[in-house]
Design a protein around this motif. Structure first.
Motif, PDB file in Angstrom:
ATOM      1  N   UNK A 166      -3.575 -53.667 -11.555  1.00  8.85           N
ATOM      2  CA  UNK A 166      -2.824 -52.424 -11.401  1.00  8.85           C
ATOM      3  C   UNK A 166      -2.521 -52.092  -9.951  1.00  8.85           C
ATOM      4  N   UNK A 167      -3.289 -52.624  -9.001  1.00  5.45           N
ATOM      5  CA  UNK A 167      -2.999 -52.369  -7.591  1.00  5.45           C
ATOM      6  C   UNK A 167      -1.653 -52.955  -7.191  1.00  5.45           C
ATOM      7  N   UNK A 168      -1.175 -53.942  -7.942  1.00 11.60           N
ATOM      8  CA  UNK A 168       0.160 -54.464  -7.683  1.00 11.60           C
ATOM      9  C   UNK A 168       1.225 -53.402  -7.900  1.00 11.60           C
ATOM     10  N   UNK A 169       1.001 -52.514  -8.865  1.00  8.81           N
ATOM     11  CA  UNK A 169       1.921 -51.404  -9.087  1.00  8.81           C
ATOM     12  C   UNK A 169       1.900 -50.466  -7.885  1.00  8.81           C
ATOM     13  N   UNK A 170       0.694 -50.195  -7.370  1.00  6.62           N
ATOM     14  CA  UNK A 170       0.578 -49.333  -6.191  1.00  6.62           C
ATOM     15  C   UNK A 170       1.398 -49.881  -5.029  1.00  6.62           C
ATOM     16  N   UNK A 195      12.236 -41.033  -4.631  1.00  3.11           N
ATOM     17  CA  UNK A 195      12.546 -42.211  -5.444  1.00  3.11           C
ATOM     18  C   UNK A 195      11.279 -42.835  -6.007  1.00  3.11           C
ATOM     19  N   UNK A 196      10.227 -42.953  -5.158  1.00  2.00           N
ATOM     20  CA  UNK A 196       8.968 -43.530  -5.638  1.00  2.00           C
ATOM     21  C   UNK A 196       8.350 -42.653  -6.715  1.00  2.00           C
ATOM     22  N   UNK A 226       4.817 -44.051 -15.887  1.00  5.08           N
ATOM     23  CA  UNK A 226       3.685 -43.242 -16.339  1.00  5.08           C
ATOM     24  C   UNK A 226       2.418 -43.615 -15.561  1.00  5.08           C
ATOM     25  N   UNK A 227       2.548 -43.610 -14.238  1.00  2.83           N
ATOM     26  CA  UNK A 227       1.422 -43.887 -13.355  1.00  2.83           C
ATOM     27  C   UNK A 227       1.450 -42.872 -12.215  1.00  2.83           C
ATOM     28  N   UNK A 279      -6.888 -46.304 -12.659  1.00  2.00           N
ATOM     29  CA  UNK A 279      -6.321 -45.104 -12.084  1.00  2.00           C
ATOM     30  C   UNK A 279      -7.329 -43.978 -11.934  1.00  2.00           C
ATOM     31  N   UNK A 280      -8.633 -44.305 -12.046  1.00  2.39           N
ATOM     32  CA  UNK A 280      -9.639 -43.285 -11.785  1.00  2.39           C
ATOM     33  C   UNK A 280      -9.756 -43.042 -10.290  1.00  2.39           C
ATOM     34  N   UNK A 281      -9.912 -44.125  -9.496  1.00  4.34           N
ATOM     35  CA  UNK A 281      -9.873 -44.048  -8.039  1.00  4.34           C
ATOM     36  C   UNK A 281     -11.022 -43.252  -7.437  1.00  4.34           C
TER      37      UNK A 281
END
Length: 412
Positions: free
Chosen positions: A181-185, A199-200, A208-209, A398-400
């Motif tokens: 999921x860090x690739x999405x970040x 835009x981001x 939905x992130x 996505x808890x972080x």
């Protein structure tokens, strides 16, 4: 957590070649790559979302080797473009590499080097960082990858300043991310860099992130050491240490058990793991404290004693440096996220640390190996490697939480 550094002067001055276009993104795929990581840049850059206020990119999916490309689940993919298409891209993304121990195809490495020389932005997601490192694009640069593979990256490419705490690292013209999921970040960060927060944010809502996560990989670290240590005599000393974390002992004790001087032991331990033994030991005690705070009702003082810290003050100091919060705050936040029914108190006999896992590769049926961390100068290099459950990063991605550079003090 992310890391932005100032690119080297020559990198900052390099302009995009006339034949390359900023809006063109090439995604370089290889056989054997995981489908999820491979699909992230395809979804972010390959779908027209102009109706949501997201400027459009043009996507070129390129095969890094002869197809068809086989991926997880036995799927076969045929890339519409070859390596030649990379010559048009202003951004080149390598979402994954099939093996952290085998070299990528030289033709693909040459294409990446040319792209970089011509001003393209080069991006490695998760194990894609190994491809960038093999091309020499991470030499003397900060970088990250999935925490499980960080020690192998640091060991195979010692000139790379690997930091497994970060979700992604932006070093100007070369960027890397942690796993899954860090690739999405990182892809959202690229959109934010190119087109701004609005835009981001619009893209994040479509996906939905969260538009921007805080925290790093620190909370996901497991008790891992490079699997190569399994055949080394030091493995027995490591196993003993993990079985006796509830006792107060120091690195001199470990060196004596290995029948080595402290200097020799430090050198051997670092050469095998990429980590100083003192920092590794402190990290293991903090990890054990995390587990007890999550699964038991012991007080913080009791947790300190059961993890081998000399005082609760020592636990609190190291815990805050590694995880960015106090033990009490960590427990409260953890329990707020978990229903009471899911929490099981430790049995009375669980005072000691769990038995040390055997340093075997999980794919062979063995348990996950032991975690390490490394903090060289000038850039922090954390390490830990082996293959763990593939869903771990995605399940809590996505808890972080905040993470801080752990201190080097020896009070435990």
């Amino acid at each position: 957590m992310s890391h932005d550094s100032t690119a080297a002067p020559e990198a900052a001055a390099r302009k995009l070649s006339g034949r390359r276009r900023k809006e063109i993104v090439a995604v370089l795929l290889f056989s054997g790559g995981p489908i999820f990581e491979s699909s992230i840049p395809l979804s972010v850059f390959g779908i027209d979302r102009q109706d949501a206020g997201v400027p459009r990119y043009r996507l070129l999916v390129c095969g890094g080797e002869e197809g068809p490309l086989r991926t997880t689940g036995g799927l076969e993919l045929t890339a519409p473009h070859g390596l030649e298409a990379i010559s048009r891209a202003g951004t080149v993304v390598v979402p994954a590499w099939r093996s952290i121990t085998s070299p990528p195809p030289e033709d693909a490495l040459d294409a990446l080097r040319r792209a970089h020389e011509e001003g393209a932005r080069i991006v490695g997601l998760c194990t894609g960082a190994f491809v960038l490192a093999a091309a020499g694009l991470l030499d003397s640069r900060p970088a990250t990858t999935h925490w499980m593979y960080a020690p192998t990256l640091a060991k195979r490419y010692p000139s790379v300043h690997v930091d497994p705490r970060e979700l992604f690292v932006d070093d100007g013209d070369v960027l890397t991310s942690a796993g899954t999921a860090a690739g999405i970040d990182l892809c959202l960060h690229i959109v934010r860099t190119d087109h701004g927060n609005e835009a981001a944010g619009a893209l994040a809502r479509r996906l939905v992130v969260p538009p921007r996560r805080s925290g790093g990989q620190e909370r996901y670290l497991d008790r891992s050491l490079p699997e190569e240590i399994g055949a080394d005599p030091l493995a027995e000393v490591v196993a003993w240490a993990l079985e006796h974390l509830h006792e107060q002992f120091d690195v001199e004790t470990l060196a004596a058990r290995a029948y080595m001087s402290r200097r020799t032991f430090d050198r051997r331990f670092r050469s095998l793991t990429g980590s100083a033994p003192l920092q590794w030991l402190i990290t293991q005690r903090v990890l054990q404290a995390q587990r007890l705070l999550e699964t038991s009702d012991y007080s913080v003082d009791e947790v300190a004693g059961r993890c081998g810290f000399r005082s609760p003050v020592a636990l609190r100091g190291h815990f805050r440096r590694q995880l960015g919060s106090s033990p009490a705050a960590y427990r409260a936040a953890y329990r707020a996220r978990r229903p009471q029914a899911e929490r099981q108190p430790d049995p009375e006999g669980a005072a000691a640390a769990p038995s040390a896992p055997s340093p075997l590769h999980p794919d062979s049926g063995g348990p996950v190996p032991l975690q390490t961390r490394r903090t060289p100068s000038p850039s922090p290099v954390g390490t830990s490697a082996s293959l763990g459950p593939a869903s771990d990063n995605g399940r809590e991605a996505y808890a972080g939480s905040r993470a801080s550079l752990p201190g080097q003090r020896s009070g435990m």
